[in-house]
Motif scaffolding. Structure first.
Motif, PDB file in Angstrom:
ATOM      1  N   VAL A  86       0.812  -1.289   0.028  1.00  0.00           N
ATOM      2  CA  VAL A  86      -0.082   0.086   0.063  1.00  0.00           C
ATOM      3  C   VAL A  86       0.773   1.274  -0.017  1.00  0.00           C
ATOM      4  O   VAL A  86       0.432   2.234  -0.602  1.00  0.00           O
ATOM      5  CB  VAL A  86      -0.845  -0.083   1.485  1.00  0.00           C
ATOM      6  CG1 VAL A  86      -1.691   1.303   1.370  1.00  0.00           C
ATOM      7  CG2 VAL A  86      -1.879  -1.177   1.164  1.00  0.00           C
ATOM      8  N   ASP A  87       1.978   1.226   0.807  1.00  0.00           N
ATOM      9  CA  ASP A  87       2.551   2.588   1.073  1.00  0.00           C
ATOM     10  C   ASP A  87       3.556   2.970  -0.347  1.00  0.00           C
ATOM     11  O   ASP A  87       3.531   3.997  -0.935  1.00  0.00           O
ATOM     12  CB  ASP A  87       3.839   2.333   1.977  1.00  0.00           C
ATOM     13  CG  ASP A  87       3.276   2.316   3.349  1.00  0.00           C
ATOM     14  OD1 ASP A  87       2.075   3.013   3.546  1.00  0.00           O
ATOM     15  OD2 ASP A  87       3.928   1.794   4.275  1.00  0.00           O
ATOM     16  N   ILE A  90       1.123   4.663  -2.794  1.00  0.00           N
ATOM     17  CA  ILE A  90       0.716   6.232  -2.619  1.00  0.00           C
ATOM     18  C   ILE A  90       1.930   6.676  -3.137  1.00  0.00           C
ATOM     19  O   ILE A  90       1.808   7.818  -3.759  1.00  0.00           O
ATOM     20  CB  ILE A  90       0.641   6.216  -1.084  1.00  0.00           C
ATOM     21  CG1 ILE A  90      -0.609   5.432  -0.391  1.00  0.00           C
ATOM     22  CG2 ILE A  90       0.592   7.626  -0.679  1.00  0.00           C
ATOM     23  CD1 ILE A  90      -0.729   5.136   1.033  1.00  0.00           C
ATOM     24  N   SER A 156      -9.837   2.354  -0.614  1.00  0.00           N
ATOM     25  CA  SER A 156      -9.171   3.453  -0.316  1.00  0.00           C
ATOM     26  C   SER A 156      -7.872   4.043  -1.064  1.00  0.00           C
ATOM     27  O   SER A 156      -7.727   5.364  -1.321  1.00  0.00           O
ATOM     28  CB  SER A 156      -9.005   3.768   1.362  1.00  0.00           C
ATOM     29  OG  SER A 156     -10.279   3.373   1.902  1.00  0.00           O
ATOM     30  N   SER A 157      -6.975   2.933  -1.017  1.00  0.00           N
ATOM     31  CA  SER A 157      -5.703   3.474  -1.691  1.00  0.00           C
ATOM     32  C   SER A 157      -5.544   3.057  -3.055  1.00  0.00           C
ATOM     33  O   SER A 157      -6.192   2.197  -3.564  1.00  0.00           O
ATOM     34  CB  SER A 157      -4.639   2.533  -0.708  1.00  0.00           C
ATOM     35  OG  SER A 157      -4.798   1.288  -1.071  1.00  0.00           O
ATOM     36  N   ARG A 290      -0.451   6.751   7.762  1.00  0.00           N
ATOM     37  CA  ARG A 290      -0.536   6.542   6.343  1.00  0.00           C
ATOM     38  C   ARG A 290      -1.705   7.475   5.882  1.00  0.00           C
ATOM     39  O   ARG A 290      -2.711   7.272   6.405  1.00  0.00           O
ATOM     40  CB  ARG A 290      -0.732   5.052   6.021  1.00  0.00           C
ATOM     41  CG  ARG A 290      -1.031   4.628   4.700  1.00  0.00           C
ATOM     42  CD  ARG A 290      -1.445   3.133   4.556  1.00  0.00           C
ATOM     43  NE  ARG A 290      -0.245   2.232   4.623  1.00  0.00           N
ATOM     44  CZ  ARG A 290      -0.096   0.993   4.801  1.00  0.00           C
ATOM     45  NH1 ARG A 290      -1.453   0.199   4.862  1.00  0.00           N
ATOM     46  NH2 ARG A 290       1.052   0.336   4.756  1.00  0.00           N
ATOM     47  N   HIS A 293      -5.612   5.846   5.485  1.00  0.00           N
ATOM     48  CA  HIS A 293      -5.403   4.532   6.293  1.00  0.00           C
ATOM     49  C   HIS A 293      -6.935   3.996   6.647  1.00  0.00           C
ATOM     50  O   HIS A 293      -7.377   4.678   7.707  1.00  0.00           O
ATOM     51  CB  HIS A 293      -4.505   5.104   7.490  1.00  0.00           C
ATOM     52  CG  HIS A 293      -4.024   3.760   7.982  1.00  0.00           C
ATOM     53  ND1 HIS A 293      -3.045   3.874   9.097  1.00  0.00           N
ATOM     54  CD2 HIS A 293      -4.036   2.308   7.930  1.00  0.00           C
ATOM     55  CE1 HIS A 293      -2.606   2.739   9.513  1.00  0.00           C
ATOM     56  NE2 HIS A 293      -3.209   1.638   8.785  1.00  0.00           N
TER      57      HIS A 293
END
Ligand code: NAD
Ligand code: TDX
Length: 355
Positions: A86-87, A90, A156-157, A290, A293
């Motif tokens: 996920v990071d 982003i 969301s991400s 995050r 998140h």
């Protein structure tokens, strides 16, 4: 049965390859691009097996995938190849769109052409199993709700959105073209051979190196944790016995806050590998949260239990202890990763401690 596994050099894919290859009646072709997350060392135990073949290829290369499907007379595709962190999504969403969405589209194209060329019982038995995540369902409140197979998608991400998009493509290939697909959506996995950018291996290895253990925000976010070998067993069942067109939620019934997870890691290490002075708890460091998140994920895994007879064999506590012991005993696996381009520092976002 002839399996073609995509992403088999990754964390979950390698567990699937090891499981399938333990049965001599199976043949497994592992197709993996070997991105930063792919590691052939995770397949060392089966690398020389006569029923295992590795091919370095991109799932986006439909002609090559088509040739492999024909050459190996594939019965079942288990599609795990993805950008998965996920990071990173982003920081740089482009690779997630390329592999998770466009790559899945190309793989579907190759699979459909291959399936159309099959006949009789081989055509009827063919399966395309798409491995997805609970993150497609989005954010749950802390105190209520659970994801079922009917929960509407609300990713969301960028990672979750790319996985949701690929799930929709896979379902459309079933509805429109009749491709016999099955899908599964699983919660957070942990266990041996997980790349140390994810919370649990990062926490364990940072602790062993005396480095800060980063906890996003207040550590109150909740994830449901499943031991990777339990997931691999579920995937084999869904791929071989799932009903075409159906989805199966997979979870560990082990909701924990992130702070609880890292504190438990510290408790286990304090017992297994005591520090000369102080406790591993001293390394827990709260850092900037995050963006986007999701607060909580929770999985209702009743359907796969009822219809396919699956249930997890590890509890969170037993699985975590096995995992920590594995990292302590297998530095040959993670030393090259920690010592190479990836030094155990988190990428990009929230590197500063919370003010
Ligand atoms: P991972 O990042 O460890 O492994 C991904 C693998 O895919 C790597 O070996 C990589 O080299 C390969 N790959 C990436 N792009 C490719 C491409 N274009 N062509 C061929 N191979 C490519 O991921 P993981 O944690 O093992 O996750 C596997 C799958 O399971 C993913 O689809 C992920 O979305 C899903 N999933 C993961 C979790 C989890 O907790 N890790 C939970 C639920 C679902
Ligand atoms: O350093 C950290 N500190 C921290 O507090 C990291 C890396 C994470 N976290 C938090 C964020 C999440 O709430 O811990 C939780 C778990 O984070 P990750 O290990 O990055 O996993 P997550 O974002 O939940 O996604 C994972 O599970 C679902 C996998 O990476 C996905 O591929 C899968 O779909």
């Amino acid at each position: 049965m002839n399996f073609l596994v995509t992403g088999g050099a990754g964390f979950i894919g390698s567990a699937v390859c090891r499981l399938l290859c333990s049965k001599p009646e199976n043949h497994v072709v592992n197709v993996d691009k070997l991105t930063y997350a792919g590691n052939l060392a995770s397949l060392r135990s089966i690398g020389n097996n006569p029923n295992y073949t590795f091919v370095q290829a991109d799932i986006g290369d439909a002609p090559q995938i088509g040739a492999l499907l024909r050459q190996h007379e594939t019965d079942v595709i288990i599609h795990l190849a993805a950008e998965s962190h996920v990071d990173r999504s982003i920081d740089g969403p482009s690779a997630f769109v390329d592999t998770n969405i466009v790559g899945t589209f190309q793989l579907l194209t190759a699979a459909l052409e291959y399936w159309r060329g099959l006949a009789g019982s081989r055509k009827a038995a063919f399966r395309f199993h798409h491995v997805s995540t609970d993150e497609v369902y989005g954010d749950l409140p802390f105190d209520s709700g659970i994801f079922t197979e009917d929960t509407p998608y609300a990713p969301s991400s960028p990672y979750a959105a790319s996985k949701a998009a690929s799930d929709h493509l896979v379902r459309a290939w079933h509805s429109t073209y009749g491709l016999p697909v099955v899908l599964s959506n699983c919660s957070n996995n942990y266990g041996p051979y997980q790349f140390p950018e994810k919370l649990i291996p990062l926490g364990v290895l940072n602790a062993l190196h005396g480095k800060p253990i980063p906890v996003y925000g207040a550590g109150a976010n909740v994830r449901d944790w499943l031991f990777v070998e339990d997931h691999a067993r579920a995937l084999e069942l869904v791929a071989t016995s799932g009903v075409p067109g159906e989805s199966y939620n997979i979870g560990g019934n082990s909701e924990r806050t992130n702070l609880h997870v890292v504190k438990t890691i510290c408790d286990v290490l304090d017992r297994m590998r005591p520090k000369a002075t102080g406790s591993y708890h001293d390394l827990i460091t709260f850092v900037r949260d995050r963006p986007g998140h999701d607060r909580r994920y929770a999985i209702d895994a009743e359907k796969i239990r009822r219809e396919l007879g699956w249930r997890p064999s590890e509890t969170f506590e037993s699985g975590l202890e096995r995992t920590i012991r594995w990292y302590i005993e297998n530095d040959w696996w993670w030393q090259p990763i920690r010592g190479g381009n990836y030094a155990g520092e988190r990428l990009g976002l929230s590197t500063e401690p919370t003010p």
